[in-house]
Scaffold this motif. Structure first.
Motif, PDB file in Angstrom:
ATOM      1  N   PRO A 225     -14.705  54.404 -53.974  1.00 36.57           N
ATOM      2  CA  PRO A 225     -14.254  54.256 -55.372  1.00 36.57           C
ATOM      3  C   PRO A 225     -14.958  53.118 -56.100  1.00 36.57           C
ATOM      4  O   PRO A 225     -15.331  53.256 -57.275  1.00 36.57           O
ATOM      5  CB  PRO A 225     -12.752  53.991 -55.235  1.00 36.57           C
ATOM      6  CG  PRO A 225     -12.384  54.502 -53.882  1.00 36.57           C
ATOM      7  CD  PRO A 225     -13.586  54.287 -53.026  1.00 36.57           C
ATOM      8  N   SER A 226     -15.147  51.984 -55.423  1.00 34.79           N
ATOM      9  CA  SER A 226     -15.735  50.807 -56.079  1.00 34.79           C
ATOM     10  C   SER A 226     -17.196  51.039 -56.437  1.00 34.79           C
ATOM     11  O   SER A 226     -17.639  50.732 -57.548  1.00 34.79           O
ATOM     12  CB  SER A 226     -15.607  49.584 -55.170  1.00 34.79           C
ATOM     13  OG  SER A 226     -14.264  49.337 -54.841  1.00 34.79           O
TER      14      SER A 226
ATOM     15  N   MET B 234     -10.685  59.516 -56.527  1.00 34.56           N
ATOM     16  CA  MET B 234     -11.782  59.169 -55.625  1.00 34.56           C
ATOM     17  C   MET B 234     -11.264  58.617 -54.302  1.00 34.56           C
ATOM     18  O   MET B 234     -11.784  58.931 -53.225  1.00 34.56           O
ATOM     19  CB  MET B 234     -12.679  58.131 -56.310  1.00 34.56           C
ATOM     20  CG  MET B 234     -14.056  57.975 -55.704  1.00 34.56           C
ATOM     21  SD  MET B 234     -15.194  59.287 -56.179  1.00 34.56           S
ATOM     22  CE  MET B 234     -15.488  58.889 -57.885  1.00 34.56           C
ATOM     23  N   ALA B 235     -10.216  57.783 -54.350  1.00 31.40           N
ATOM     24  CA  ALA B 235      -9.734  57.098 -53.145  1.00 31.40           C
ATOM     25  C   ALA B 235      -8.937  58.015 -52.225  1.00 31.40           C
ATOM     26  O   ALA B 235      -9.047  57.914 -50.996  1.00 31.40           O
ATOM     27  CB  ALA B 235      -8.883  55.890 -53.549  1.00 31.40           C
TER      28      ALA B 235
ATOM     29  N   TRP C 177      -9.918  56.519 -60.087  1.00 30.34           N
ATOM     30  CA  TRP C 177      -9.866  55.784 -58.796  1.00 30.34           C
ATOM     31  C   TRP C 177      -8.919  56.475 -57.825  1.00 30.34           C
ATOM     32  O   TRP C 177      -9.228  56.598 -56.633  1.00 30.34           O
ATOM     33  CB  TRP C 177      -9.414  54.350 -59.051  1.00 30.34           C
ATOM     34  CG  TRP C 177      -9.535  53.478 -57.828  1.00 30.34           C
ATOM     35  CD1 TRP C 177     -10.600  52.701 -57.468  1.00 30.34           C
ATOM     36  CD2 TRP C 177      -8.553  53.299 -56.796  1.00 30.34           C
ATOM     37  NE1 TRP C 177     -10.340  52.064 -56.279  1.00 30.34           N
ATOM     38  CE2 TRP C 177      -9.099  52.408 -55.841  1.00 30.34           C
ATOM     39  CE3 TRP C 177      -7.274  53.801 -56.591  1.00 30.34           C
ATOM     40  CZ2 TRP C 177      -8.406  52.011 -54.703  1.00 30.34           C
ATOM     41  CZ3 TRP C 177      -6.579  53.414 -55.447  1.00 30.34           C
ATOM     42  CH2 TRP C 177      -7.136  52.535 -54.525  1.00 30.34           C
TER      43      TRP C 177
ATOM     44  N   ALA D 123     -15.102  61.504 -60.674  1.00 28.65           N
ATOM     45  CA  ALA D 123     -14.077  61.828 -59.678  1.00 28.65           C
ATOM     46  C   ALA D 123     -13.736  63.314 -59.700  1.00 28.65           C
ATOM     47  O   ALA D 123     -13.573  63.948 -58.645  1.00 28.65           O
ATOM     48  CB  ALA D 123     -12.821  60.998 -59.938  1.00 28.65           C
TER      49      ALA D 123
ATOM     50  N   TYR E 102     -16.023  57.659 -65.351  1.00 27.25           N
ATOM     51  CA  TYR E 102     -15.552  57.500 -63.972  1.00 27.25           C
ATOM     52  C   TYR E 102     -14.607  58.638 -63.586  1.00 27.25           C
ATOM     53  O   TYR E 102     -14.695  59.189 -62.485  1.00 27.25           O
ATOM     54  CB  TYR E 102     -14.845  56.149 -63.835  1.00 27.25           C
ATOM     55  CG  TYR E 102     -14.433  55.810 -62.417  1.00 27.25           C
ATOM     56  CD1 TYR E 102     -15.327  55.929 -61.363  1.00 27.25           C
ATOM     57  CD2 TYR E 102     -13.148  55.356 -62.139  1.00 27.25           C
ATOM     58  CE1 TYR E 102     -14.959  55.614 -60.072  1.00 27.25           C
ATOM     59  CE2 TYR E 102     -12.763  55.024 -60.849  1.00 27.25           C
ATOM     60  CZ  TYR E 102     -13.680  55.149 -59.818  1.00 27.25           C
ATOM     61  OH  TYR E 102     -13.312  54.844 -58.539  1.00 27.25           O
TER      62      TYR E 102
ATOM     63  N   ASN F 266     -18.812  53.891 -56.829  1.00 27.24           N
ATOM     64  CA  ASN F 266     -18.934  54.908 -57.872  1.00 27.24           C
ATOM     65  C   ASN F 266     -18.459  54.412 -59.229  1.00 27.24           C
ATOM     66  O   ASN F 266     -18.948  54.865 -60.267  1.00 27.24           O
ATOM     67  CB  ASN F 266     -18.140  56.161 -57.475  1.00 27.24           C
ATOM     68  CG  ASN F 266     -18.851  56.984 -56.422  1.00 27.24           C
ATOM     69  OD1 ASN F 266     -19.966  57.432 -56.622  1.00 27.24           O
ATOM     70  ND2 ASN F 266     -18.223  57.172 -55.268  1.00 27.24           N
ATOM     71  N   LEU F 267     -17.494  53.479 -59.229  1.00 24.35           N
ATOM     72  CA  LEU F 267     -17.042  52.890 -60.485  1.00 24.35           C
ATOM     73  C   LEU F 267     -18.184  52.151 -61.164  1.00 24.35           C
ATOM     74  O   LEU F 267     -18.436  52.331 -62.366  1.00 24.35           O
ATOM     75  CB  LEU F 267     -15.866  51.939 -60.236  1.00 24.35           C
ATOM     76  CG  LEU F 267     -15.361  51.165 -61.456  1.00 24.35           C
ATOM     77  CD1 LEU F 267     -14.836  52.118 -62.519  1.00 24.35           C
ATOM     78  CD2 LEU F 267     -14.278  50.169 -61.051  1.00 24.35           C
TER      79      LEU F 267
END
Length: 442
Positions: free
Chosen positions: A44-45, A36-37, A33, A299, A295, A47-48
């Motif tokens: 991020p959400s 990604m963020a 996260w 990333a 995840y 793709n999670l």
């Protein structure tokens, strides 16, 4: 910030999160996260959710809980003890004695499961409690199991080998054939280390309580191996005969273990219930780690770290042996943050032109990568086999990592050996090609 600097930041974040005691799956997901963020423009959400679903919605992955359940059944009945009773007379004169069971059992089961996690869990459920009960030190039983568990991806059939063969556009059959002799080499190196350790530390090896045994007595004791061997042969046979996939074979294994436990009179409702609960807990833990790793892998792909490493290696323009050395370091570094399949998928298209340029056989390189993935499986902080054994044994991952360090070094030696003597890898595929060209089996 450069791509490699981003990789360093994410590695620090992962170490900090895991050091603070977060669950492993959470630690991997949090690191992903952050990457990604802060270092991509992706959500991020969203793709999670995508990564978690794709990591667990797999038919092949269904084999894992089934093999775990098979191990739980064997662990909770007397089949595991029977295996030890059958092997003990044959191993009593070999330094290290029953520690070699981990190597032998993982080598045999690895030819069935194709998964390091499934191999380590299934064999570990049978051997670790028995070795502890008999007085063998934890660090050797867990270390030998961690190293030997990785044989699940080296001895064919192997999911990792299939992934590489597809990505590199080489023959799957040749890759499978190439794995047999290196697999035997790794088993010999592991057993060799156990022998050396036992000779240097005789006081830590439990005394032999069997006394002298004749060949007839050994053969009589070996009847205890029949149930486990029948189960293993069943799982191998349904795959080789084409009656079942690896996942379906795992179901055969689970049902077969139930039948053998019932036949031996050791299957009770309580054992059945506990085996289901144990398999559910362990499988959920593994799935959770897989989701977090997926995840983090996503990333890493978005940040371009694997591609940047591969391009940096290409920029160095090394010779053949320099390239092998640089790629070894690169893949070990990637193994601290990525699972094996992701390492292959994200780097193969970049690395293949480099190895072809210096004259490295793609089939040999496939086994080279598999050995490096084996090393990654026992390399903290994201060594997947370490996580599995941590949860199974109750020890922390750093203890398991330290225990597996000698076997980590044996894998490095295996890479050196196949680099100096590449025919160990290529002789069987070459014989197959020659037989095919001569009009032999196709």
């Amino acid at each position: 910030m450069s791509t490699l600097a981003i990789g360093g930041v994410l590695l620090v974040v992962m170490f900090v999160v895991l050091t603070l005691g977060a669950w492993i799956g959470f630690g991997l997901a949090i690191t992903g996260w952050v990457g990604m963020a802060f270092f991509t423009n992706s959500s991020p959400s969203l793709n999670l959710a995508t990564a978690v679903w794709q990591s667990v919605a797999s038919w092949e992955l269904a084999a894992l809980p089934l093999f775990v359940w098979m191990g739980e059944i064997l662990f909770r009945t007397n089949l595991a003890n029977q295996m030890f009773i059958g092997l003990a007379p044959w191993l009593r004169r070999i330094p290290g004695r029953l520690l070699h069971v981990n190597v032998l059992a993982c080598g045999i089961f690895g030819s069935v499961s194709g998964s390091s996690a499934a191999t380590a869990v299934t064999i570990g459920k049978m051997t670790v409690p028995e070795l502890k009960r008999r007085g063998y030190p934890d660090h050797m039983s867990l270390g030998s199991l961690a190293g030997s568990g990785t044989l699940g991806i080296l001895i064919p059939p192997s999911i990792i080998m299939v992934v590489y063969a597809v990505a590199a556009e080489v023959s799957i059959i040749q890759i499978f054939l190439a794995g047999f002799l290196p697999g035997l080499l790794v088993m010999v190196l592991f057993s060799g280390y156990i022998i050396i350790w036992a000779l240097l530390n005789p006081s830590q090896v439990p005394p032999d309580d069997l006394g002298s045994t004749t060949l007839r007595q050994k053969l009589y004791a070996s009847r205890e191996l029949i149930p486990c061997m029948l189960l293993i042969l069943l799982v191998i046979w349904v795959i080789v005969a084409g009656y079942a996939t690896a996942t379906e074979a795992a179901a055969f294994g689970a049902v077969g273990s139930l039948i053998l436990a019932w036949w031996g009179g050791s299957l009770t409702f309580e054992n059945f219930r506990e085996s289901l609960l144990g398999a559910t807990r362990l499988s959920a833990m593994i799935m959770f780690i897989l989701a977090g790793a997926a995840y983090l892998t996503l990333a890493m792909g978005f940040t371009g770290i694997p591609r940047a490493l591969a391009e940096y290696v290409a920029w160095l323009n090394p010779s053949k042996f320099q390239l092998i050395g640089v790629l070894t370091v690169m893949y070990i570094l990637l193994g601290t943050a990525l699972d094996g399949v992701s390492m292959i998928v994200l780097t193969t298209t970049i690395v293949l032109p480099m190895i072809q340029k210096v004259g490295i056989d793609p089939v040999w390189f496939g086994i080279f990568i598999v050995l490096l993935v084996e090393i990654a499986e026992v390399t903290p902080p994201v060594g997947f086999v370490l996580f599995v054994l941590q949860s199974m044994s109750g020890r922390d991952s750093w203890y398991v990592a330290y225990a597996s360090l000698p076997f980590f070094l044996m894998l490095v030696i295996a890479i050196v050996v196949i680099t100096i003597f590449p025919d160990i890898v290529t002789v069987l595929p070459r014989m197959f090609v020659e037989a095919t060209q001569a009009g032999g089996p196709r």
